[in-house]
Design a protein around this motif. Sequence first.
Motif, PDB file in Angstrom:
ATOM      1  N   ALA A  14      52.965  28.604  33.528  1.00 41.11           N
ATOM      2  CA  ALA A  14      53.010  28.988  34.947  1.00 41.11           C
ATOM      3  C   ALA A  14      52.116  28.080  35.783  1.00 41.11           C
ATOM      4  O   ALA A  14      52.474  27.716  36.911  1.00 41.11           O
ATOM      5  CB  ALA A  14      52.589  30.444  35.113  1.00 41.11           C
ATOM      6  N   ASN A  15      50.937  27.715  35.243  1.00 42.98           N
ATOM      7  CA  ASN A  15      50.074  26.770  35.949  1.00 42.98           C
ATOM      8  C   ASN A  15      50.810  25.471  36.221  1.00 42.98           C
ATOM      9  O   ASN A  15      50.761  24.916  37.328  1.00 42.98           O
ATOM     10  CB  ASN A  15      48.812  26.460  35.125  1.00 42.98           C
ATOM     11  CG  ASN A  15      47.892  27.647  34.934  1.00 42.98           C
ATOM     12  OD1 ASN A  15      47.271  27.781  33.883  1.00 42.98           O
ATOM     13  ND2 ASN A  15      47.796  28.512  35.928  1.00 42.98           N
ATOM     14  N   THR A  16      51.514  24.983  35.216  1.00 46.44           N
ATOM     15  CA  THR A  16      52.246  23.724  35.355  1.00 46.44           C
ATOM     16  C   THR A  16      53.348  23.832  36.398  1.00 46.44           C
ATOM     17  O   THR A  16      53.600  22.890  37.161  1.00 46.44           O
ATOM     18  CB  THR A  16      52.859  23.323  34.008  1.00 46.44           C
ATOM     19  OG1 THR A  16      51.858  23.342  32.995  1.00 46.44           O
ATOM     20  CG2 THR A  16      53.458  21.928  34.077  1.00 46.44           C
ATOM     21  N   ALA A  17      53.996  25.001  36.460  1.00 49.18           N
ATOM     22  CA  ALA A  17      55.110  25.206  37.390  1.00 49.18           C
ATOM     23  C   ALA A  17      54.643  25.591  38.792  1.00 49.18           C
ATOM     24  O   ALA A  17      55.474  25.665  39.710  1.00 49.18           O
ATOM     25  CB  ALA A  17      56.036  26.291  36.846  1.00 49.18           C
ATOM     26  N   GLY A  18      53.345  25.819  38.975  1.00 46.93           N
ATOM     27  CA  GLY A  18      52.846  26.216  40.285  1.00 46.93           C
ATOM     28  C   GLY A  18      53.234  27.631  40.672  1.00 46.93           C
ATOM     29  O   GLY A  18      53.413  27.940  41.855  1.00 46.93           O
ATOM     30  N   VAL A  19      53.353  28.500  39.670  1.00 48.46           N
ATOM     31  CA  VAL A  19      53.764  29.889  39.890  1.00 48.46           C
ATOM     32  C   VAL A  19      52.588  30.819  39.640  1.00 48.46           C
ATOM     33  O   VAL A  19      51.796  30.604  38.703  1.00 48.46           O
ATOM     34  CB  VAL A  19      54.937  30.260  38.950  1.00 48.46           C
ATOM     35  CG1 VAL A  19      55.250  31.745  39.017  1.00 48.46           C
ATOM     36  CG2 VAL A  19      56.163  29.442  39.301  1.00 48.46           C
ATOM     37  N   LEU A  20      52.447  31.857  40.460  1.00 49.95           N
ATOM     38  CA  LEU A  20      51.423  32.867  40.253  1.00 49.95           C
ATOM     39  C   LEU A  20      51.927  33.837  39.184  1.00 49.95           C
ATOM     40  O   LEU A  20      52.716  34.733  39.458  1.00 49.95           O
ATOM     41  CB  LEU A  20      51.125  33.602  41.559  1.00 49.95           C
ATOM     42  CG  LEU A  20      49.968  34.606  41.508  1.00 49.95           C
ATOM     43  CD1 LEU A  20      48.640  33.902  41.197  1.00 49.95           C
ATOM     44  CD2 LEU A  20      49.862  35.369  42.827  1.00 49.95           C
ATOM     45  N   ALA A  21      51.463  33.665  37.970  1.00 53.56           N
ATOM     46  CA  ALA A  21      51.990  34.425  36.839  1.00 53.56           C
ATOM     47  C   ALA A  21      51.588  35.889  36.877  1.00 53.56           C
ATOM     48  O   ALA A  21      52.363  36.766  36.503  1.00 53.56           O
ATOM     49  CB  ALA A  21      51.523  33.801  35.533  1.00 53.56           C
ATOM     50  N   GLY A  22      50.341  36.146  37.309  1.00 59.43           N
ATOM     51  CA  GLY A  22      49.868  37.518  37.291  1.00 59.43           C
ATOM     52  C   GLY A  22      49.908  38.091  35.887  1.00 59.43           C
ATOM     53  O   GLY A  22      49.469  37.471  34.924  1.00 59.43           O
ATOM     54  N   LEU A  83      39.636  43.055  31.412  1.00 59.08           N
ATOM     55  CA  LEU A  83      39.601  41.607  31.620  1.00 59.08           C
ATOM     56  C   LEU A  83      40.974  41.024  31.925  1.00 59.08           C
ATOM     57  O   LEU A  83      41.128  39.813  32.004  1.00 59.08           O
ATOM     58  CB  LEU A  83      39.023  40.915  30.379  1.00 59.08           C
ATOM     59  CG  LEU A  83      37.595  41.307  29.982  1.00 59.08           C
ATOM     60  CD1 LEU A  83      37.170  40.556  28.738  1.00 59.08           C
ATOM     61  CD2 LEU A  83      36.625  41.053  31.127  1.00 59.08           C
ATOM     62  N   VAL A  84      41.978  41.904  32.114  1.00 59.64           N
ATOM     63  CA  VAL A  84      43.318  41.428  32.387  1.00 59.64           C
ATOM     64  C   VAL A  84      43.383  40.781  33.776  1.00 59.64           C
ATOM     65  O   VAL A  84      42.511  41.034  34.637  1.00 59.64           O
ATOM     66  CB  VAL A  84      44.339  42.584  32.275  1.00 59.64           C
ATOM     67  CG1 VAL A  84      44.252  43.516  33.469  1.00 59.64           C
ATOM     68  CG2 VAL A  84      45.751  42.048  32.098  1.00 59.64           C
ATOM     69  N   GLU A  85      44.383  39.965  33.986  1.00 60.76           N
ATOM     70  CA  GLU A  85      44.568  39.285  35.266  1.00 60.76           C
ATOM     71  C   GLU A  85      44.662  40.284  36.421  1.00 60.76           C
ATOM     72  O   GLU A  85      45.034  41.454  36.226  1.00 60.76           O
ATOM     73  CB  GLU A  85      45.843  38.430  35.201  1.00 60.76           C
ATOM     74  CG  GLU A  85      46.198  37.670  36.461  1.00 60.76           C
ATOM     75  CD  GLU A  85      45.182  36.614  36.826  1.00 60.76           C
ATOM     76  OE1 GLU A  85      44.088  37.009  37.287  1.00 60.76           O
ATOM     77  OE2 GLU A  85      45.484  35.408  36.690  1.00 60.76           O
ATOM     78  N   CYS A  86      44.334  39.829  37.599  1.00 59.29           N
ATOM     79  CA  CYS A  86      44.502  40.650  38.800  1.00 59.29           C
ATOM     80  C   CYS A  86      45.965  41.086  38.921  1.00 59.29           C
ATOM     81  O   CYS A  86      46.884  40.337  38.582  1.00 59.29           O
ATOM     82  CB  CYS A  86      44.098  39.843  40.032  1.00 59.29           C
ATOM     83  SG  CYS A  86      44.166  40.763  41.593  1.00 59.29           S
TER      84      CYS A  86
END
Length: 230
Positions: A14-22, A83-86
């Motif tokens: 997702a970082n590579t694709a520029g997407v907010l994975a959440g 500790l999970v993502e926002c």
Amino acid sequence: MATVILVRHGRSTANTAGVLAGRADGVSLDEVGREQASRAGERLAAVPLVGVVSSPLERCLQTAQFIIDRQPQAPFAPMDSGLVECDYGQWQGKTLKELATEELWKVVQSQPSAAAFPGGESLAAMQARAVAAIRRRDAAFESEHGPGAVWAAVSHGDIIKSILADALGTHLDMFQRLNVGPASVSIVHYGPHRPSVYAINTEAGDLSWLAKAAPAGDAPVGGGPGHQAP
């Protein structure tokens, strides 16, 4: 208290694709991310960790495994939902380019304490539960293993930035001034008087000094002699 090494997961698809994975399923480390996580594991191999606590999301579990595999003895390795993502709510799955046109984006950048994601979580609530999780785990490791215990927490960029802001005594509105790169290492010791921040966003450097002894409880006047490897 114990010392926690905060590790962000390596670069994800997702970082590579520029997407907010959440919190979306199926977001794993890409090839670069696996290399980054491997290097982080190599750095931490010099430190006998009593635990490696991870966000339950795949990219963090993968990063944690690289760390665990380099430890001479298998450390305690639980998942922690604190500790999970926002929870980015309706923002999840959208591109960062698209989100940058939203009015809320400006709030996230300039006044994060007032930002609440539609259908999701506020950044203030995110910080509160992440800091609570870190302090709870830290106290438990200290109670079981003593003040020299060192453990790792593998989590996400905004989570780690919010924990560091709290440790620095910085208002959440300032947390965007911090940078936490993929597979970077930050270090916090929760002492009897205040947290001490030993490192932020490091990608290289010897960590063997962490295996030597518990950090001092008081801040040395004049700066002290610094750390030395065992």
